[in-house]
Design an enzyme around this catalytic site. Structure first.
Site, PDB file in Angstrom:
ATOM      1  CG  LEU A 157       7.890   0.926   3.115  1.00  0.00           C
ATOM      2  CD1 LEU A 157       9.404   1.035   3.232  1.00  0.00           C
ATOM      3  CD2 LEU A 157       7.372   1.832   1.999  1.00  0.00           C
ATOM      4  CB  SER A 158       7.385   1.878   6.785  1.00  0.00           C
ATOM      5  OG  SER A 158       7.414   2.846   7.793  1.00  0.00           O
TER       6      SER A 158
END
Length: 340
Positions: A157-158
């Site tokens: 994520l991210s």
């Protein structure tokens, strides 16, 4: 990566790498993993030279069968291995389905917001820094858990999504597929200022330029890992244009005409699939309409892998963990409440 400043994401690395001789650290981290009791992440030290000074956490079901799959899971900004496992439900799903999971963890000594440095040249090249540390952890899992080398996957994520792209570019021969959630294209930034700019306004490079950055990261000539891209349409932290750049990057790497796309649900732009001439899906996109910055989860039901809602774990009625696992043929249990 909410709230980043240039100074914060540049960070500094202090002290020696964590390359002791301990095999399993006694400081095991309890992880409910989607509500399943008695879940534990173990820490391994001494897995290699560890030039990126990262920590290695992992989980494998007891009695893991030989030649089982491995999923490498990379947390996002201000998260930990245990926290991301709790929110995403990966180890709970691994317990039920019989595969191993690896959770590299950043240290605040490296970056004050504990995010992977996906934008620093010394950490994103083949044989360098954090990328090499994650590669060494992966090899440790393959050797010590009897992992099938043809079934190693990576997701994040991210900042962890951006680092997922780093691993797929730097070590494409290691991974069968990757899934980037709210991440960024490989080679989109090489310092803190460029990282902030890329999050907000990714460069308008051509698909050939984006793809060229992946090809230049190694001497690999193919086949290339399959790619899945997840992004919220209302993400203002890492804008959806980054998903467009990642898709363009990997369509070019795979040599696929970007105009040829199938949509499982006719008339829906939320899920698109690009396949080769034989019909094998190589690049897919899940554009979650109305979702902000985070990992999409679906908390309804009781099946493992649903995750727990919280900051950057957004209950939008679709489980990215379960969908990704299904795309990678990890859902071995027949029937049941997969609830994808």
């Amino acid at each position: 990566m909410e709230g980043f400043t240039v100074a914060a994401i540049n960070g500094r690395r202090f002290g020696p790498s964590r390359s002791r001789n301990a095999v399993l650290d006694s400081r095991a981290i309890p992880s409910p993993g989607g509500g399943v009791p008695n879940r534990w992440l173990r820490e391994t030290e001494g897995f290699g030279s560890n030039p990126g000074a990262l920590r290695m956490f992992w989980y494998a079901p007891s009695g893991l069968r030989p030649a089982s799959p491995l999923v490498v899971v990379l947390h996002g900004w201000a998260q930990t291995a245990e926290g991301y496992d709790r929110g995403s439900g990966w180890s709970a799903l691994a317990e039920r389905e019989g595969f191993a999971v690896l959770f590299p963890q950043q240290q605040p000594q490296n970056n004050p917001h504990s995010c992977f440095t996906w934008f620093r040249r010394g950490d994103i090249g083949r044989g360098d820094g954090e990328a090499l540390s994650i590669r060494q952890m992966t090899e440790d899992m393959i050797a010590n858990q009897g992992i099938d080398r043809n079934r190693v996957f990576v997701t994040g994520l991210s900042a962890g999504g951006a680092m997922t792209n780093v691993m797929l570019a730097a070590y494409p021969e290691v991974f069968a597929a990757g899934a980037i959630i709210a991440g960024l294209p490989y080679g989109g930034a090489f310092n803190g200022l460029q990282a902030v700019q890329c999050m907000r306004y990714p460069s308008g490079r051509t698909p050939q330029e984006w793809g060229g950055r992946v090809r230049a990261a190694s001497n690999h000539e193919g086949p290339w890992p399959r790619m899945s891209v997840w992004h919220g349409s209302a993400d203002t932290t890492v804008v959806p244009a980054n998903a467009d750049a990642i898709i363009a990057q990997w369509l070019d790497v795979h040599g696929i005409d970007g105009s040829i796309v199938s949509m499982p649900e006719p008339g829906t732009a939320g899920h698109r699939i690009w396949s080769d001439a034989s019909g094998h899906a190589l690049v897919e996109e899940h554009r979650v309409i109305g979702m902000a910055h985070g990992t999409p989860i679906r908390t309804a039901g009781r099946a493992p892998g649903r995750g727990i809602a919280g900051p950057f774990f957004l209950d939008v009625g679709i489980s990215s963990t379960l969908n990704i696992a299904r795309a990678w043929d990890l859902l071995a249990v027949e029937g049941g409440d997969h609830g994808i």
